[in-house]
Design a protein around this motif. Structure first.
Motif, short mmCIF file in Angstrom:
data_model
loop_
_atom_site.label_atom_id
_atom_site.label_comp_id
_atom_site.label_asym_id
_atom_site.label_seq_id
_atom_site.Cartn_x
_atom_site.Cartn_y
_atom_site.Cartn_z
N LEU A 664 43.17 48.84 58.45
CA LEU A 664 44.32 47.75 58.85
C LEU A 664 43.75 46.55 59.43
O LEU A 664 44.21 45.58 59.17
CB LEU A 664 44.77 48.78 60.14
N PHE A 665 42.68 46.53 60.31
CA PHE A 665 42.12 45.10 60.81
C PHE A 665 40.54 45.57 60.74
O PHE A 665 39.83 46.34 60.93
CB PHE A 665 42.90 44.96 62.09
N PHE A 666 39.96 44.55 61.09
CA PHE A 666 38.53 44.22 61.06
C PHE A 666 38.18 42.98 62.34
O PHE A 666 38.83 42.33 62.49
CB PHE A 666 37.75 43.59 59.81
N LEU A 667 36.82 43.51 62.99
CA LEU A 667 36.32 42.58 63.78
C LEU A 667 34.88 42.44 63.51
O LEU A 667 34.32 43.34 63.07
CB LEU A 667 36.40 42.97 65.28
N ASP A 668 34.48 41.23 63.78
CA ASP A 668 32.96 41.16 63.48
C ASP A 668 32.18 40.58 64.79
O ASP A 668 32.68 40.26 65.69
CB ASP A 668 32.79 40.00 62.34
N TYR A 669 30.74 40.87 64.56
CA TYR A 669 29.95 40.37 65.51
C TYR A 669 28.68 39.58 65.05
O TYR A 669 28.05 40.10 64.13
CB TYR A 669 29.32 41.36 66.35
N PHE A 670 28.63 38.31 65.42
CA PHE A 670 27.45 37.52 64.67
C PHE A 670 26.51 36.88 65.82
O PHE A 670 27.10 36.40 66.94
CB PHE A 670 28.37 36.17 64.16
N ALA A 671 25.37 37.66 65.81
CA ALA A 671 24.31 37.19 67.10
C ALA A 671 23.21 36.13 66.26
O ALA A 671 22.75 36.55 65.08
CB ALA A 671 23.68 38.42 67.51
N GLN A 679 26.50 27.45 58.94
CA GLN A 679 25.87 28.80 58.43
C GLN A 679 26.85 29.98 58.86
O GLN A 679 27.26 30.90 58.00
CB GLN A 679 24.40 28.93 59.14
N ALA A 680 27.01 29.78 60.22
CA ALA A 680 28.20 30.90 60.54
C ALA A 680 29.27 31.00 59.88
O ALA A 680 30.07 32.11 59.83
CB ALA A 680 28.31 30.54 62.22
N ALA A 681 30.00 29.65 59.85
CA ALA A 681 31.40 29.62 59.22
C ALA A 681 31.22 30.20 57.52
O ALA A 681 32.13 31.02 57.31
CB ALA A 681 31.75 28.28 59.00
N ALA A 718 27.36 42.62 62.77
CA ALA A 718 27.80 44.05 62.95
C ALA A 718 29.41 43.89 62.72
O ALA A 718 30.15 43.01 62.99
CB ALA A 718 27.59 44.55 64.34
N GLY A 719 29.99 44.92 62.06
CA GLY A 719 31.24 44.86 61.70
C GLY A 719 32.02 46.06 62.28
O GLY A 719 31.41 47.14 62.46
#
Length: 910
Positions: A664-671, A679-681, A718-719
């Motif tokens: 249904l939905f997704f969240l991400d963690y970018f460190a 790069q992050a984009a 992390a996802g």
């Protein structure tokens, strides 16, 4: 509760009367008998001497002639202080500068009754030298808890000129009161309370100890039986525990049952605004302008003393000391600046518009100019100490070295300590028969006794204990011979070897605060050097060592000047984070589906199960989380970041559908160590693309910028995926013997096993930019290895919707042999008879690694990324649906059999 403030009602027994008349109402303050500690200085001096609490040598006198005779018997250079024993509104002390003035002081107090009846008993005591400190303690009749020490300014004018006052300003904590002194003074207060209790006069309330910090340790000058002014205005803003809770515990005798906390690493300064002319003749009635509104920052507080309000609501001056303006900051400097900022906005206007406001402009000035005291701990030569020694010797910086400690008796750093003279305590401390904690405690004892403000580790070859790191938190710095976080944990020449082996273009040294985790504290400063083509570890070490001494000096001055480690100075760019959110919003909007329509930037993402068709009581939510692992290292080397975003989604949603659910939905963690928005984009664009392929909404994420955790250019992912399934459709379900195993092909290695893959590439001497030996159509090795993990959602959802699947297994780390059993009921296994030959990339991995078939199947997916468990009668329909999805499935991968385990019947090479 009644809190009794001034000394007169306390001495006159107000608390005693309250306790009699209102026994159910708590009264905070000492009884009349306990208040004798302030009411009679003679009583206090006798009490202190009786119980061995340090105080100046003294004599009490009730006869003036006896007092004069005593003074005459003293040597001319034996300076004395003359005090009236009774209450004198804080003014009953005279400090003569010679014998003649001392004799006159006695006559003024005892014969001329300068302080009235307060001088009927006169105390003559030795003049002590050293800094004074005001130390207030909460007392419950049984024990005492000391508050942070304060220092006040009594004189009316700058530079301690003019007449004595009730106090023109104060600051806390007082830098001159080290933790060791704080502990000693608290023990004195505890002993005072304990001995008062033994006398039958328990002391409850606040005990104010006026202390003199002599070269022989702290001495009690006097006691007051109440909060001090202006000390209270700088101590209580630092109190973290609720004040009423503390008062309550004092009254109830339960002070030992509560945790009294003060704000760590915070300071307060108060500046008194007085009427012009104070402490002599001064005006009243002037309007006070510029008072801050109620919405003003909490870091500036204005306390009213000599004020009143007229009928029009204007605030007017009505006393000598009118206001106390207090600033609170994370350094004494910032607290003082805030206090004066508040004062600068205030004025007392007379009838002629002349300003009648007076205040001192040098509150805390002396403390701010105090030299920073350095304690050095080292095990070797201490070469990096030399530049600091020279600066201190020439008084070029406001720093002094007060202690040098080594754990090695023959360490040359001890010679450097001794060369600085007797004022620097230089000592070898043996670690024999001591635990790490015990040894560090010995060091701390020496360092605190030397009044050390900041510890400097110079070639110190011991691991510090957690207790030491906590005690000296933000007060201990170390040098590391690399540009941290690179090569953290390495030591000496090994670090320089590692730099050269890694073919790095630059190296240097890092000065950082010490924390429990080695080489992981906040970075203060880094000095860089170039690594030349013909560099050796020894030559690089010499280049770096040259930088270390001056780097230490720069770091020490940063600490001294209170340059806080802000997000920006620590390398965290908040603005860049905000820009990233705006940059990726369009990509995230493209992932919207029924149920989610929130924008990024909030605190959480919302999802409407009803709108998505999962309303009702039978809905079960499924959560899955995963990362991409060391595959990220390759992405970072070849600068291709979008595909790992797809990997992140795939690893999560593929796990999720195995339970039979729909993502249904997704969240991400970018460190990352330093946020590179492009790069992050690129990563988030890949995540958004993965969400589109999986049919789930990207509703939020977190970007963390942590300079001390990641080297420049590095990041981790992390996802988190959430899906739903109706309770009756949860898998696995009814798996039975003879059910058919259908294999769905992988797109490549996917996202597992890359620690081994990277090692094999290195072993073969290959680079990721070279042409690919197993796939000539790939741009490079890196391009081939980064092929995104296949997302199986779209091909599996139609099968799930028709109830054609009994179970599924996502083939990730552990391969087919470890993952398939997770979807089989107890007592059942699988026979693999139709495994296809290895795809080219896996052939290369097997040949290069030498792994046998079993190890390959336990390490990699080997060409099968998902396994479906299907009833035999449903195979033809499953085949038809998969064909419509252009899915080239292995319909005869194997079957479910009786007995645990997985057996593979033919070679992977066939």
């Amino acid at each position: 509760m009644v809190v009794v403030g001034p000394e007169d009602p306390l001495v006159n027994g107000l608390v005693d009367e309250l306790n009699k008349a209102c026994p159910r109402v708590r009264a905070f303050g000492p009884s009349s008998a306990a208040a004798q500690l302030e009411a009679s200085k003679a009583f206090t001096k006798d009490f202190l001497e009786e119980h061995g609490i340090p105080t100046a040598k003294y004599r009490n006198f009730t006869n003036v002639q006896e007092a004069l005779d005593y003074v005459n018997s003293l040597n001319d250079d034996d300076l004395q202080v003359v005090k009236a024993s009774g209450l004198a509104a804080g003014k009953g002390v005279l400090i003569p500068s010679n014998k003649e003035e001392t004799l006159n002081a006695v006559k003024e107090i005892m014969s001329n009754r300068m302080f009235g009846a307060a001088g009927d008993t006169c105390i003559i005591e030795s003049f002590l030298t050293g800094p004074e400190a005001s130390c207030l303690a909460f007392c419950d009749g049984k024990t005492a808890v000391l508050m942070p020490a304060a220092q006040d300014h009594k004189r009316a004018l700058d530079n301690d000129q003019g007449l004595n006052t009730g106090g023109m300003g104060a600051y806390s904590p007082a830098p001159c009161v080290t933790q060791r002194l704080q502990d000693e003074i608290e023990e004195m207060c505890k002993k005072t309370v304990e001995e008062m209790a033994k006398r039958g006069t328990p002391y409850i309330g606040v005990l104010y100890a006026g202390m003199m910090l002599t070269s022989d340790g702290p001495y009690v000058l006097e006691f007051n039986c109440r909060f001090g002014d202006p000390e209270t205005q700088v101590v209580l803003p630092l109190l973290e525990t609720d004040l009423y809770e503390v008062f309550e515990a004092c009254c109830d005798g339960t002070l030992d049952k509560i945790d009294i906390r003060f704000k760590e690493n915070m300071h307060a300064t108060t500046v008194v605004c007085a009427s012009k002319g104070y402490p002599e003749k001064y005006s009243k009635g002037m309007e006070i302008t510029g008072l801050p509104k109620s919405s003003s920052p909490d870091k500036i507080k204005v306390y009213h003393a000599g004020t009143k309000m007229d009928k029009n609501g204007k605030i007017l001056c009505n006393g000598g000391r009118v206001l106390a303006v207090t600033g609170v900051g994370n350094t004494l400097k910032s607290a003082t600046q805030l206090a004066y900022k508040g004062v600068s906005q205030i004025d007392f206007k007379g009838t002629s518009e002349e300003s009648l406001l007076h205040y001192r402009s040098d509150i805390a000035k002396r403390a701010l100019k105090k030299k920073l005291r350095i304690g050095v701990m080292g095990s070797t030569r201490g070469t990096a100490l030399i530049p600091l020694m020279e600066k201190c010797k020439n008084e070029e910086i406001p720093v002094e070295i007060t202690a040098v400690i080594s754990n090695r008796k023959a360490a040359l750093i001890l010679e450097k300590g001794s060369s600085m003279g007797v004022n620097v305590q230089t000592i070898f401390i043996s670690s024999k028969n001591l635990t790490r904690e015990q040894y560090d405690a010995e060091c701390t004892s020496i360092l605190t006794r030397c009044g050390v403000d900041l510890i400097m580790l110079v070639g110190y070859m011991r691991i510090l204990s957690n207790s030491f790191c906590k005690f000296w938190d933000n007060r201990c710095i170390n040098v590391h011979p690399s540009l941290l976080p690179k090569h953290a944990g390495g030591m000496d020449i090994e670090v320089h070897k590692a730099v050269i082996q890694a073919k790095e273009k630059e190296s240097g040294c890092t000065i950082h605060y010490v924390t429990e985790k080695v080489d992981s504290g906040p970075v203060i400063i880094q000095e860089k050097v170039e690594v030349e083509a013909n560099e050796t570890p020894e030559s690089l070490k010499k280049k770096v060592q040259v930088k270390e001494g001056n780097a230490f000096i720069k770091a020490i001055l940063k600490h001294y000047n209170g340059e806080s480690v802000s997000y920006t100075s620590a390398g965290v760019n908040i603005q860049a984070g905000n820009e990233l959110v705006e940059l990726i919003k369009p990509a995230c909007k493209k992932t919207r589906r029924k149920g989610c329509d929130a924008d990024l930037g909030g605190f959480g993402g919302l999802f409407d199960l009803e709108s998505a068709g999962f309303g009702g009581n039978e809905t079960v939510l499924i959560g899955a989380t995963d990362g991409v692992g060391t595959k990220l290292k390759i992405a970072q080397i070849v600068q291709k970041h979008n595909w790992v975003g797809i990997d992140l989604v795939a690893m999560c949603v593929n796990d999720l559908i195995v339970a039979g659910g729909e993502p249904l939905f997704f969240l991400d963690y970018f460190a990352t160590g330093k946020l590179d928005t492009s790069q992050a984009a690129e990563v988030v664009y890949g995540i958004a693309e993965g969400c589109k392929l999986a049919g789930c909404g990207l509703i939020g994420g977190e970007t963390a910028e942590m300079p001390s955790m990641y080297a420049p250019g590095e990041y981790d992912l992390a996802g988190f995926a959430v899906g739903a399934v109706k309770r009756g459709n949860i898998l696995p379900s009814n798996v039975a013997v003879d059910d058919v195993l259908v294999g769905l092909r992988s797109s490549g290695i996917h996202s597992n096993g890359f620690s081994l893959v990277r090692k094999l590439v290195e072993k073969e001497g290959l680079s990721y930019t070279q042409s690919c030996p197993w796939n000539t159509s790939a741009t490079s090795i890196g391009d081939s290895l980064l092929t995104p993990t296949k997302i199986y959602v779209n091909c599996c959802l139609p099968l799930l919707a028709k109830g054609l699947i009994k179970g599924m297994a996502h083939i990730t780390g552990g391969g087919l042999l470890e993952n398939l059993p997770r979807s089989l009921p107890k007592g059942l296994g699988a026979k693999i008879s139709g495994h296809p030959p290895l795809p080219d990339v896996f052939k290369w991995l097997q040949k290069t690694s030498g792994l046998n078939d079993s190890e390959m199947l336990r390490t990699f997916n080997c060409g099968i990324g998902m396994v479906l468990i299907v009833a035999p009668e449903n195979i033809s329909e499953v085949e038809k649906i998969l064909n419509s999805q252009d899915e080239d499935a292995i319909l005869n991968l194997g079957v479910v059999v009786t007995g645990a385990g997985i057996s593979v019947e033919k070679s992977l090479k066939i």
